[in-house]
Design a protein around this motif. Structure first.
Motif, mmCIF file in Angstrom:
data_model
loop_
_atom_site.group_PDB
_atom_site.id
_atom_site.type_symbol
_atom_site.label_atom_id
_atom_site.label_comp_id
_atom_site.label_asym_id
_atom_site.label_seq_id
_atom_site.Cartn_x
_atom_site.Cartn_y
_atom_site.Cartn_z
ATOM 1 N N CYS A 1 0.821 -1.218 0.000
ATOM 2 C CA CYS A 1 0.000 0.000 0.000
ATOM 3 C C CYS A 1 0.852 1.263 0.000
ATOM 4 O O CYS A 1 0.310 2.377 0.005
ATOM 5 C CB CYS A 1 -0.924 0.014 1.208
ATOM 6 N N LEU B 1 3.479 1.894 2.339
ATOM 7 C CA LEU B 1 4.083 2.248 3.613
ATOM 8 C C LEU B 1 5.540 1.827 3.640
ATOM 9 O O LEU B 1 5.897 0.789 3.078
ATOM 10 C CB LEU B 1 3.338 1.566 4.766
ATOM 11 N N ASN C 1 -5.586 1.753 3.971
ATOM 12 C CA ASN C 1 -4.340 1.827 3.199
ATOM 13 C C ASN C 1 -3.373 2.877 3.747
ATOM 14 O O ASN C 1 -2.344 3.141 3.144
ATOM 15 C CB ASN C 1 -4.625 2.107 1.720
ATOM 16 N N ARG C 2 -3.728 3.489 4.876
ATOM 17 C CA ARG C 2 -2.853 4.459 5.531
ATOM 18 C C ARG C 2 -2.453 3.937 6.909
ATOM 19 O O ARG C 2 -3.167 3.128 7.510
ATOM 20 C CB ARG C 2 -3.537 5.822 5.657
ATOM 21 N N THR D 1 -2.445 5.224 9.930
ATOM 22 C CA THR D 1 -3.392 5.410 11.036
ATOM 23 C C THR D 1 -4.524 4.386 10.967
ATOM 24 O O THR D 1 -4.962 3.861 11.999
ATOM 25 C CB THR D 1 -3.964 6.835 11.017
#
Length: 408
Positions: A248, A250, A304-305, A307
């Protein structure tokens, strides 16, 4: 079982010893992840070949757990844990001297896996027998060592690896395991004898007291099936979520912290679910936890983030960490103390098959579809299946699932 006159002090001492032992044992096995790359560079062994040792360890832990549990019922937990501890250190020492990949796989995978499987059933059986009140919490805290292992043993392995190389690091870890665990063995009770009334079915009949009848009984079949589906549901997301997060976008380090977040949440889950089970009863808490686990596993495909990953990881870790110890408490309610080690060992062997399925099926689905979405959908479906199976648990003799018995 009476762990001779289980005083509160003696019981909580056993909890602390159990948590220490599970932390060291699981940490020793999982330290292989730290050694994977440097071992390959030093020996020329393939990454897949080295990783096979971990697969063998999982399978050996499951099979060995059944045998160790039966031996614990026959000879007592102390002797079994002592034998496992000797074998754990020895396998690590010998593996550090391995000269071929096959030799390493047999020593680190089969031998060490068998050794690590010697702790769960004996320690959980002894702990469950030591408590009338707070039994669910006590059992949960013994398994907390599994969650602490990645936070303690892995950094130690990395430090030793950096300064001394993988062979010396594994040798030191093996010797260190002996130094820490052998003295602690003597705090484990030598014998456990049956305590309290024999559990009964709603019809008033005693539950099966022989191994054969117990393993064919409805309570065990439902217990093992729920345990299997639970592990199959969470093993894929545990193993593949870091790779999914990297896909994603990261950074690798940030993705790894998602796994750490799950582990920390799992520690909290063991306490929260243990206290809740003591107050509300085991079955409703188990069902709620399984439902939360299934929904959290499916939620990974919606984020997808970082957090978002953290939010899901907290819920997911809380749920799967919290439900795992509850199977042992249920087993004790159904089968009492006399054959509890064997029952737990057999259930753990079945659950290890579920743990082994998740990583390989997740990888296969990714290879076929180019996405982890189907893995998370499958985990959601299997997790909901675990919830459905859990509703099939027969009632206890009291006519319902009750909180752990209060001390008189």
């Amino acid at each position: 079982m009476t762990v001779p006159s289980a005083s509160p002090h003696r019981g909580w001492t056993l909890v602390a010893v159990g948590a220490l032992m599970t932390c060291v044992a699981i940490g020793v096995v999982f330290s292989l992840a730290v050694f994977l790359d440097p071992m390959g560079k030093d020996t020329g062994w393939s990454r897949a070949g080295i990783s096979t040792a971990m697969t063998l360890a999982f399978l050996s832990m499951g099979v060995g757990g059944f045998g160790w549990g039966a031996l614990s019922d026959r000879f007592g937990p102390r002797l079994v844990v002592l034998a496992g501890t000797v074998l754990l250190g020895l396998s690590n020492v010998l593996a550090s001297r391995a000269t071929s990949l096959l030799e390493f796989q047999l020593l680190y995978g089969v031998m060490m896996g068998l050794a690590a499987g010697s702790y769960f059933a004996p320690l959980i059986s002894a702990t469950a027998a030591s408590f009338d009140r707070h039994r669910s919490l006590a059992v949960s805290l013994v398994t907390a060592g599994v969650g602490v292992a990645p936070l303690t043993m892995s950094p130690l392995a990395a430090w030793l690896l950096t300064d001394y190389g993988w062979r010396t690091a594994q040798l030191v870890i093996g010797l260190g395991a002996w130094a820490v665990l052998l003295p602690a063995v003597w705090l484990v009770p030598a014998r456990i004898t049956a305590q309290g009334a024999q559990p009964v079915t709603p019809g008033g009949e005693a539950v099966p007291s022989s191994i054969g009848k117990a393993l064919r009984s409805r309570p065990f079949v439902v217990l093992a099936a729920t345990f299997f589906a639970c592990c199959a549901a969470h093993s894929g997301p545990i193993f593949h979520t870091v790779s999914y997060a990297i896909g994603c976008g990261l950074p690798t380090f940030a993705a790894v912290t998602i796994y750490s977040m799950e582990g920390v949440a799992g520690l909290g889950g063991r306490v929260v679910f243990g206290v809740a089970a003591d107050r509300l009863g085991v079955k409703p808490v188990l069902v709620a936890g399984l439902l939360l686990q299934a929904l959290a596993a499916g939620s990974y495909m919606l984020v997808n983030r970082l957090t978002g990953f953290y939010a899901v990881a907290v819920v997911f870790g809380l749920a799967y960490g919290g439900v795992m110890p509850l199977y042992a408490v249920l087993a004790r309610e159904y089968f009492g103390d006399r054959i509890l080690g064997t029952v737990l060992g057999a259930a753990s062997m079945v659950s290890s098959l579920g743990m082994a399925l998740g990583p390989v099926l997740g990888g296969w689905l990714y290879d076929r579809s180019g996405s982890y979405a189907w893995m998370y959908v499958g985990s959601l479906a299997v997790g909901l299946g675990a919830v459905a199976i859990a509703f099939a648990f027969p009632r206890t003799g009291a006519g319902r699932f009750t909180p752990a018995m209060r001390a008189s």
